[in-house]
Design an enzyme around this catalytic site. Sequence first.
Site, PDB file in Angstrom:
ATOM      1  N   HIS A 271       0.842  -1.208   0.000  1.00 15.54           N
ATOM      2  CA  HIS A 271       0.000   0.000   0.000  1.00 15.54           C
ATOM      3  C   HIS A 271       0.876   1.256   0.000  1.00 15.54           C
ATOM      4  CE1 HIS A 271      -3.093  -2.644   2.290  1.00 15.54           C
ATOM      5  NE2 HIS A 271      -3.603  -2.449   1.100  1.00 15.54           N
TER       6      HIS A 271
ATOM      7  N   LYS B 241     -15.244  -6.802   4.429  1.00 10.36           N
ATOM      8  CA  LYS B 241     -14.383  -7.816   5.043  1.00 10.36           C
ATOM      9  C   LYS B 241     -14.395  -7.615   6.564  1.00 10.36           C
ATOM     10  CE  LYS B 241     -11.041  -6.986   1.336  1.00 10.36           C
ATOM     11  NZ  LYS B 241      -9.685  -6.451   1.094  1.00 10.36           N
TER      12      LYS B 241
ATOM     13  N   ARG C  63      -2.366  -6.479  -8.046  1.00 11.52           N
ATOM     14  CA  ARG C  63      -1.291  -7.425  -7.768  1.00 11.52           C
ATOM     15  C   ARG C  63      -1.268  -8.541  -8.811  1.00 11.52           C
ATOM     16  NH1 ARG C  63      -3.413  -7.921  -1.776  1.00 11.52           N
ATOM     17  NH2 ARG C  63      -5.234  -7.447  -3.056  1.00 11.52           N
TER      18      ARG C  63
ATOM     19  N   SER D  48      -3.051  -7.625   3.367  1.00 11.93           N
ATOM     20  CA  SER D  48      -3.287  -7.376   4.797  1.00 11.93           C
ATOM     21  C   SER D  48      -3.712  -8.666   5.499  1.00 11.93           C
ATOM     22  CB  SER D  48      -4.380  -6.316   4.974  1.00 11.93           C
ATOM     23  OG  SER D  48      -3.990  -5.103   4.399  1.00 11.93           O
TER      24      SER D  48
HETATM   25  P1  ADP Z   1     -10.002  -3.224  -0.105  1.00 10.90           P
HETATM   26  O1  ADP Z   1     -10.744  -3.777   1.059  1.00 10.90           O
HETATM   27  O2  ADP Z   1     -10.636  -1.990  -0.692  1.00 10.90           O
HETATM   28  O3  ADP Z   1      -9.590  -4.202  -1.162  1.00 10.90           O
HETATM   29  P2  ADP Z   1      -7.241  -3.210   0.684  1.00 10.90           P
HETATM   30  O4  ADP Z   1      -6.639  -2.474   1.844  1.00 10.90           O
HETATM   31  O5  ADP Z   1      -7.181  -4.688   0.748  1.00 10.90           O
HETATM   32  O6  ADP Z   1      -8.683  -2.641   0.578  1.00 10.90           O
HETATM   33  O7  ADP Z   1      -6.569  -2.734  -0.673  1.00 10.90           O
HETATM   34  C1  ADP Z   1      -6.686  -1.415  -1.142  1.00 10.90           C
HETATM   35  C2  ADP Z   1      -6.124  -1.350  -2.546  1.00 10.90           C
HETATM   36  O8  ADP Z   1      -4.729  -1.611  -2.504  1.00 10.90           O
HETATM   37  C3  ADP Z   1      -6.709  -2.377  -3.526  1.00 10.90           C
HETATM   38  O9  ADP Z   1      -6.780  -1.774  -4.810  1.00 10.90           O
HETATM   39  C4  ADP Z   1      -5.681  -3.485  -3.516  1.00 10.90           C
HETATM   40  O10 ADP Z   1      -5.703  -4.196  -4.742  1.00 10.90           O
HETATM   41  C5  ADP Z   1      -4.409  -2.674  -3.375  1.00 10.90           C
HETATM   42  N1  ADP Z   1      -3.337  -3.469  -2.771  1.00 10.90           N
HETATM   43  C6  ADP Z   1      -3.424  -4.313  -1.721  1.00 10.90           C
HETATM   44  N2  ADP Z   1      -2.231  -4.881  -1.452  1.00 10.90           N
HETATM   45  C7  ADP Z   1      -1.363  -4.378  -2.369  1.00 10.90           C
HETATM   46  C8  ADP Z   1       0.032  -4.596  -2.651  1.00 10.90           C
HETATM   47  N3  ADP Z   1       0.745  -5.470  -1.947  1.00 10.90           N
HETATM   48  N4  ADP Z   1       0.602  -3.914  -3.661  1.00 10.90           N
HETATM   49  C9  ADP Z   1      -0.145  -3.047  -4.412  1.00 10.90           C
HETATM   50  N5  ADP Z   1      -1.464  -2.808  -4.208  1.00 10.90           N
HETATM   51  C10 ADP Z   1      -2.071  -3.465  -3.210  1.00 10.90           C
END
Ligand code: ADP
Length: 164
Positions: A17, A41, A95, A133
Site C-alpha cells: 500500500h 471484510k 497485484r 493485509s
Molecule cells: P479493499 O478492502 O478496498 O480491497 P485493501 O486495503 O485490501 O482494501 O486494498 C486497497 C487497494 O490496494 C486495492 O486496490 C488493492 O488491490 C491494493 N493493494 C493491496 N495490497 C497491495 C500490494 N501489496 N501492492 C499493491 N497494491 C495493493
Amino acid sequence: MPTAVYPGSFDPITLGHLDVIARAAGVFPRLVVAVLVNTRKPVQRDADERAAVIGEALAEAMPHGGHGVEVVKFDGLTVDLARRVGADFIVRGLRAVSDFESESQMAHTNRKLAPGIDTIFFMAALEHAYLSSSLVREIALFGGDVSHMVPPAVLRRLPQVSPA
Ligand code: ADP
C-alpha cells in the site's frame, strides 16, 4: 489541484500500500488516502486506529512526512467521497490476475455512477506483489515475522514481533 482518492480497508497498511501511495503522490499533487469504516471484510482494527497507523507510517516513510497526502475515514460510496473532496481520480493497486476481476468490475461501476471520475491502477511492485493485509494478520496471529511486509508503525502495535 489534480486530486485522487486511494480507498481501502488498510487492515493493516502494508509496504505494498505504501508503495502505491508514494507512486500516486508522485503523480497527484493531492492524494486522499481513504480508510473504509465499515468494510465488507471482517476487520481487526477500527478505522480510527487504521487511519492513525497510516498517518504514522507516512510521516516516517515519505519525504516531508507525506506532504500532499491526507488520510480520512469514510463510509458509503467511493464516488461520493471523491466528489466531496474534489477528486477526479480513484487510485487502486493491482497485484495479480485475481485482483483484476473485482477491480475492473468496481472501476466500471464507479464510471457508471460518476462518469467524470476515472480509476487509475498502479501495478504492485514486484517485491510487494504477494503481500496482502490478510496474510499479514494471519502470520502475526501466530507470532511470525512480518517485518519485511509492513512499516514500523504497524510492527510497533504487534505484541508478537518487535521492530528491527
Ligand atoms: P479493499 O478492502 O478496498 O480491497 P485493501 O486495503 O485490501 O482494501 O486494498 C486497497 C487497494 O490496494 C486495492 O486496490 C488493492 O488491490 C491494493 N493493494 C493491496 N495490497 C497491495 C500490494 N501489496 N501492492 C499493491 N497494491 C495493493
